[in-house]
Write a protein that holds these residues in place. Structure first.
Motif, PDB file in Angstrom:
ATOM      1  N   GLY A   7       0.798  -1.223   0.000  1.00 37.24           N
ATOM      2  CA  GLY A   7       0.000   0.000   0.000  1.00 37.24           C
ATOM      3  C   GLY A   7       0.825   1.265   0.000  1.00 37.24           C
ATOM      4  N   LYS A   8       2.101   1.165  -0.356  1.00 35.20           N
ATOM      5  CA  LYS A   8       2.983   2.329  -0.341  1.00 35.20           C
ATOM      6  C   LYS A   8       2.984   3.088  -1.668  1.00 35.20           C
ATOM      7  CE  LYS A   8       6.023   0.298   3.086  1.00 35.20           C
ATOM      8  NZ  LYS A   8       7.348  -0.185   3.389  1.00 35.20           N
ATOM      9  N   VAL A   9       2.467   2.469  -2.708  1.00 35.39           N
ATOM     10  CA  VAL A   9       2.460   3.099  -4.025  1.00 35.39           C
ATOM     11  C   VAL A   9       1.035   3.079  -4.555  1.00 35.39           C
ATOM     12  CG1 VAL A   9       3.319   2.932  -6.400  1.00 35.39           C
ATOM     13  CG2 VAL A   9       4.795   2.319  -4.490  1.00 35.39           C
ATOM     14  N   GLY A  10       0.678   4.117  -5.272  1.00 30.03           N
ATOM     15  CA  GLY A  10      -0.653   4.156  -5.881  1.00 30.03           C
ATOM     16  C   GLY A  10      -1.561   5.106  -5.141  1.00 30.03           C
ATOM     17  N   ALA A  11      -2.654   5.371  -5.771  1.00 32.67           N
ATOM     18  CA  ALA A  11      -3.630   6.283  -5.181  1.00 32.67           C
ATOM     19  C   ALA A  11      -5.025   5.766  -5.467  1.00 32.67           C
ATOM     20  CB  ALA A  11      -3.465   7.675  -5.771  1.00 32.67           C
ATOM     21  N   VAL A  12      -5.904   6.073  -4.566  1.00 31.79           N
ATOM     22  CA  VAL A  12      -7.305   5.703  -4.747  1.00 31.79           C
ATOM     23  C   VAL A  12      -8.051   6.934  -5.222  1.00 31.79           C
ATOM     24  CG1 VAL A  12      -9.402   4.915  -3.599  1.00 31.79           C
ATOM     25  CG2 VAL A  12      -7.177   3.957  -2.948  1.00 31.79           C
ATOM     26  N   ARG A  13      -8.749   6.773  -6.325  1.00 24.78           N
ATOM     27  CA  ARG A  13      -9.524   7.890  -6.861  1.00 24.78           C
ATOM     28  C   ARG A  13     -10.982   7.482  -6.924  1.00 24.78           C
ATOM     29  NH1 ARG A  13      -4.759   8.270 -10.018  1.00 24.78           N
ATOM     30  NH2 ARG A  13      -3.758  10.273  -9.695  1.00 24.78           N
ATOM     31  N   THR A  14     -11.826   8.410  -6.596  1.00 26.34           N
ATOM     32  CA  THR A  14     -13.259   8.151  -6.718  1.00 26.34           C
ATOM     33  C   THR A  14     -13.782   8.921  -7.927  1.00 26.34           C
ATOM     34  OG1 THR A  14     -13.778   9.983  -5.244  1.00 26.34           O
ATOM     35  CG2 THR A  14     -13.603   7.810  -4.249  1.00 26.34           C
ATOM     36  N   VAL A  15     -14.694   8.320  -8.618  1.00 25.98           N
ATOM     37  CA  VAL A  15     -15.284   8.939  -9.790  1.00 25.98           C
ATOM     38  C   VAL A  15     -16.733   9.264  -9.460  1.00 25.98           C
ATOM     39  CG1 VAL A  15     -15.910   8.590 -12.201  1.00 25.98           C
ATOM     40  CG2 VAL A  15     -13.784   7.615 -11.313  1.00 25.98           C
ATOM     41  N   GLU A  16     -17.086  10.509  -9.651  1.00 20.75           N
ATOM     42  CA  GLU A  16     -18.450  10.931  -9.375  1.00 20.75           C
ATOM     43  C   GLU A  16     -19.300  10.681 -10.615  1.00 20.75           C
ATOM     44  OE1 GLU A  16     -20.714  14.995  -8.115  1.00 20.75           O
ATOM     45  OE2 GLU A  16     -18.733  14.601  -7.272  1.00 20.75           O
TER      46      GLU A  16
END
Length: 78
Positions: A7-16
């Motif tokens: 979990g050290k790399v990457g990002a969580v993105r939410t899409v509306e």
């Protein structure tokens, strides 16, 4: 790979979701069926869903009903 798993790399993105997509999802209808109920082409519906075009005021009213009361839309249009 270890960094990703940790979990050290990457990002969580939410899409509306657009209001049109949300309305269609609430009714449980496919794009062709929802477009048919609104009296528009599938292409027009896709343009609305992807914010390339805006629905007319009449269509926006139906979309609002579908979003808030999907059961009413199904009842009226079968």
């Amino acid at each position: 790979m270890r960094s990703i798993k940790a979990g050290k790399v990457g990002a969580v993105r939410t899409v509306e979701l657009s209001a049109v997509v949300e309305a269609r999802n609430n009714t449980g209808l496919s794009q062709p069926k929802f477009a048919e109920r609104l009296g528009v082409s599938v292409r027009t519906l896709q343009d609305w869903e992807q914010d390339r075009r805006q629905p007319s005021r009449a269509a926006a009213s139906l979309i609002k009903i579908a979003r808030q009361r999907p059961d009413a839309l199904r009842e009226v249009f079968g």
